[in-house]
Design an enzyme around this catalytic site. Structure first.
Site, PDB file in Angstrom:
ATOM      1  N   ARG A  40       7.578 -19.151  10.222  1.00  0.00           N
ATOM      2  CA  ARG A  40       7.739 -19.268   8.762  1.00  0.00           C
ATOM      3  C   ARG A  40       9.210 -19.557   8.487  1.00  0.00           C
ATOM      4  O   ARG A  40      10.095 -18.820   8.943  1.00  0.00           O
ATOM      5  CB  ARG A  40       7.292 -17.977   8.074  1.00  0.00           C
ATOM      6  CG  ARG A  40       5.888 -17.536   8.453  1.00  0.00           C
ATOM      7  CD  ARG A  40       5.534 -16.207   7.830  1.00  0.00           C
ATOM      8  NE  ARG A  40       5.303 -16.348   6.408  1.00  0.00           N
ATOM      9  CZ  ARG A  40       4.100 -16.440   5.841  1.00  0.00           C
ATOM     10  NH1 ARG A  40       3.015 -16.417   6.597  1.00  0.00           N
ATOM     11  NH2 ARG A  40       3.969 -16.545   4.543  1.00  0.00           N
TER      12      ARG A  40
ATOM     13  N   MET B 210       3.878  -3.620  -0.517  1.00  0.00           N
ATOM     14  CA  MET B 210       4.737  -3.252   0.611  1.00  0.00           C
ATOM     15  C   MET B 210       6.155  -2.936   0.155  1.00  0.00           C
ATOM     16  O   MET B 210       6.639  -3.480  -0.825  1.00  0.00           O
ATOM     17  CB  MET B 210       4.793  -4.408   1.617  1.00  0.00           C
ATOM     18  CG  MET B 210       3.453  -4.800   2.190  1.00  0.00           C
ATOM     19  SD  MET B 210       3.631  -6.128   3.380  1.00  0.00           S
ATOM     20  CE  MET B 210       2.564  -7.364   2.655  1.00  0.00           C
TER      21      MET B 210
ATOM     22  N   CYS C  96      -0.160  -5.258  13.839  1.00  0.00           N
ATOM     23  CA  CYS C  96       0.979  -5.562  14.706  1.00  0.00           C
ATOM     24  C   CYS C  96       0.548  -5.989  16.109  1.00  0.00           C
ATOM     25  O   CYS C  96       1.225  -6.780  16.771  1.00  0.00           O
ATOM     26  CB  CYS C  96       1.894  -4.341  14.806  1.00  0.00           C
ATOM     27  SG  CYS C  96       2.550  -3.774  13.226  1.00  0.00           S
TER      28      CYS C  96
ATOM     29  N   CYS D 159      10.281  -9.364  12.935  1.00  0.00           N
ATOM     30  CA  CYS D 159       9.320  -8.529  12.218  1.00  0.00           C
ATOM     31  C   CYS D 159       9.692  -8.520  10.752  1.00  0.00           C
ATOM     32  O   CYS D 159      10.865  -8.314  10.403  1.00  0.00           O
ATOM     33  CB  CYS D 159       9.318  -7.098  12.768  1.00  0.00           C
ATOM     34  SG  CYS D 159       8.221  -5.967  11.857  1.00  0.00           S
TER      35      CYS D 159
ATOM     36  N   ASP E  18       6.838   6.856 -31.927  1.00  0.00           N
ATOM     37  CA  ASP E  18       8.126   6.800 -31.244  1.00  0.00           C
ATOM     38  C   ASP E  18       8.912   5.545 -31.623  1.00  0.00           C
ATOM     39  O   ASP E  18      10.133   5.600 -31.775  1.00  0.00           O
ATOM     40  CB  ASP E  18       7.906   6.827 -29.732  1.00  0.00           C
ATOM     41  CG  ASP E  18       9.204   6.774 -28.956  1.00  0.00           C
ATOM     42  OD1 ASP E  18      10.013   7.704 -29.079  1.00  0.00           O
ATOM     43  OD2 ASP E  18       9.424   5.784 -28.233  1.00  0.00           O
TER      44      ASP E  18
END
Length: 636
Positions: free
Chosen positions: A73, A249, A312, A329, A606
């Protein structure tokens, strides 16, 4: 369920000349009189040559656990044309000076080296890769590399419709489009930019050009979009999409919190409640996704379970950042600068030794979600935008507004929403595809006020006059005991384990008496704090989702639909709040509707308290509820 209107809509949508193919290759219907010509990722002759002349896989790209890294990538840029609240840290990110970013020639040099060693798939990422001016040329030159089977790109979709024909001609094989919501107003809130239509155009164009499946990446975050799961899945009924739900993530600056993560198992359970026939597909080698399909649906659904069930052990991915660092990684903070070695004149052999050493240090698996959240790592925008992943911004309406509430005699308030309604009714520009039109048309919020009553309207429709007592529409057996206490009088949660799942709907209302000064400011949207009606609406939606955390003995309910509507009543200088909730389960949603209406009213107080403290919250009540053993209830 919330998915059903979308499903019906999609059965009418996009009658194009594109058909799907289980292999994921490009397939288009031939013109009359022409033979069928599938356009596949790699020409058959080239694929046969690659198979016959395959060399042993490079030791430099094989780690100490035997994993062969054949997928690279490459981030083309750190820049992006959106400003997502969840992709960048709140304080922004310092961009790398242009001189320190990889040049086009450096990108191609590294790509050639990796392909020569066995990489057969390259995905271009960002930032947003399609804002790089030479992206088409980069794809074309990558396509010339012998041994490269697949060239993919991950994009936010803003520029996709314009560039995709050129990219396809240059050799682009696959497309991933990041999209976290199907609600236009929410999209604009999240990304701080307009562009929902353009993304829909991009999806439409990809389908039109024969990409199948078109992958749609959706990062699921609790309190933001987890209630849109069914709507996303419904898209796959009539469209060749692979909707990929990605577990949220942790990355630097995104304020990751375990409570915001919706796990794969939880998402799957939600889908199975609506589609019990959902079937699992065989997993492809080195795939990050667990794929499922609903029989009869054209597309499919996938889950990327990076946090709850890591993959993994079969990872075959390497990443090169826009400034030329190699990451072995995604969740690791170890990086090696290939750019510096390139510019220092390193030979191909020296580069391979550096790459091989980095790959050799790759760990068996990442550190786990809780440890990762404590590690120092780049913000996602500086690694790649292969997904929109992130910190949860304040909750925004996850509702589609299809079933707008209406109080007789109330007219539209002039606002963004009413302007959109005008655009919808007046017809779309010809370049907006049918797919985008229908998605947009199904998601327009309605806002009303009553400064001018229709001649035939009832002027007392919102009056405080006494009303008839509530009457049930069916059997309503009562109990001589409170259900939330045990025999000793202690608080206890009701056991609903033995109750059947039924469709539950409830509506509640509240009235906020503002007084003339605050009312006028709200009506004209002149409060210094901002748009009080929008803030109250968001608060009501959020409150419905969090009811079980606010009311101790309430069960957690997976809501399939929430709608909050606020309407202005000029006769009383008041705002009428109406909240409706829907779910399928063993327990009702009355408390969710009541909590939603009450908190929306509190939020309105509020917003206005600086102008007036003489504000009254009144008439918080259940309007109706359906479903359950005790029958239906309708207040008259």
């Amino acid at each position: 369920m919330a998915a059903q209107p979308v499903s019906r809509m999609l059965r009418r949508v996009l009658r194009s000349s594109v058909r799907s193919c289980s292999s994921g290759a490009l397939v288009t219907q031939p013109h009359p009189g022409e033979p069928s010509q599938p356009a596949v990722e790699v020409p058959s002759g080239r694929r046969r040559f690659l198979r016959e002349h395959a060399a042993p896989f490079s030791a430099f790209l094989t780690d100490s656990f035997g994993r062969r890294h054949s997928y690279l990538r490459i981030s083309l840029t750190e820049k992006c044309n959106l400003r997502c609240q969840y992709c960048m840290p709140e304080e922004g990110v310092p961009l790398t000076p242009k001189a320190d970013l990889l040049t086009t020639e450096e990108i191609l040099t590294l790509a050639r080296l990796f392909v020569k060693e066995g990489v057969d798939k390259i995905r271009l990422t960002g930032g947003e890769p399609l804002i790089r001016p030479d992206v088409v040329d980069i794809v074309a030159q990558l396509h010339q590399l012998e041994g490269l089977r697949t060239i993919g790109i991950t994009t936010n979709g803003i520029n996709l419709a314009r560039l995709l024909p050129q990219l396809q001609e240059a050799g682009l094989s696959t497309i991933n489009i990041s999209l976290d919501t199907l609600v236009p107003a929410k999209f604009e809130f999240i990304v701080r930019r307009k562009g929902f239509r353009k993304v829909m155009e991009g999806i439409h164009k990809a389908i039109e050009l024969g990409y199948s499946p078109v992958k749609v990446n959706c990062v699921v975050m609790r309190g933001l979009n987890e209630d849109e799961l069914l709507d996303f899945v419904a898209l796959t009924e009539g469209l060749p999409l692979d909707v990929r739900f990605i577990e949220y993530m942790p990355f630097d600056g995104n304020k990751w919190n375990f409570k915001k993560m919706v796990s794969y198992k939880e998402m799957l359970d939600t889908l199975r409640q609506q589609w019990p026939e959902l079937e699992k597909l065989p997993e492809e080698e080195s795939s990050t996704a667990k794929a499922f399909k609903i029989p009869g649906f054209r597309g499919r659904v996938s889950f990327i379970t990076s946090m709850s069930e890591h993959f993994c052990g079969t990872c075959n991915r390497l990443r090169i950042t826009a400034d030329g660092n190699l990451k072995v990684c995604l969740f690791g903070n170890s990086e090696v600068s290939l750019r510096d070695h390139l510019r220092a004149g390193a030979s191909e052999e020296e580069l391979l030794r550096i790459i091989g050493a980095a790959v050799g240090r790759k760990k068996r698996q990442h550190a786990g979600m809780f440890n990762i959240s404590q590690m120092k790592n780049r913000p996602m925008i500086l690694i790649e935008l292969f997904l929109m992943c992130q910190g949860s911004p304040p909750a925004v309406p996850s509702i589609s507004f299809r079933d707008s509430l209406h109080v007789q005699g109330l007219r539209h308030r002039v606002s963004f929403s009413s302007q959109m309604v005008t655009l919808w009714k007046g017809g779309w520009p010809p370049q907006i595809p049918l797919l985008a039109q229908r998605w947009l048309a199904s998601a327009l919020p309605q806002r009303h006020h009553s400064s001018h009553l229709d001649s035939d309207a009832n002027p007392k429709c919102l009056s405080p006059e006494p009303r008839a007592p509530a009457t049930p529409s069916g059997p309503l057996p009562t109990s001589d005991q409170l259900t939330h206490v045990d025999r000793e009088g202690q608080a206890a949660m009701v056991d609903v384990g033995g109750k059947p799942d039924t469709e539950r709907v409830a509506m509640a209302s509240a009235v906020v008496l503002l007084g003339p000064v605050a009312y006028k400011l709200v009506q004209e949207n002149q409060l210094k704090k901002g748009d009080a009606l929008v803030v109250a609406q968001l608060a009501g939606v959020q409150a419905a989702k969090l009811t079980s955390q606010l009311i101790p003995l309430c069960h957690h309910v997976a809501l399939s639909h929430v709608q909050v509507q606020l309407e202005l009543d000029s006769t009383r200088h008041a705002v009428l709040v109406r909240a409706s909730c829907r779910a399928r389960g063993p327990t009702g949603v009355e408390m969710e509707a009541l909590t939603s209406a009450a908190v929306a009213a509190l939020a309105l107080y509020d917003m206005c308290k600086a102008v007036s403290r003489d504000i009254v919250l009144a008439e918080i009540k259940l309007v109706s509820k359906t479903g359950g053993q005790r029958g239906d209830f309708h207040r008259t």
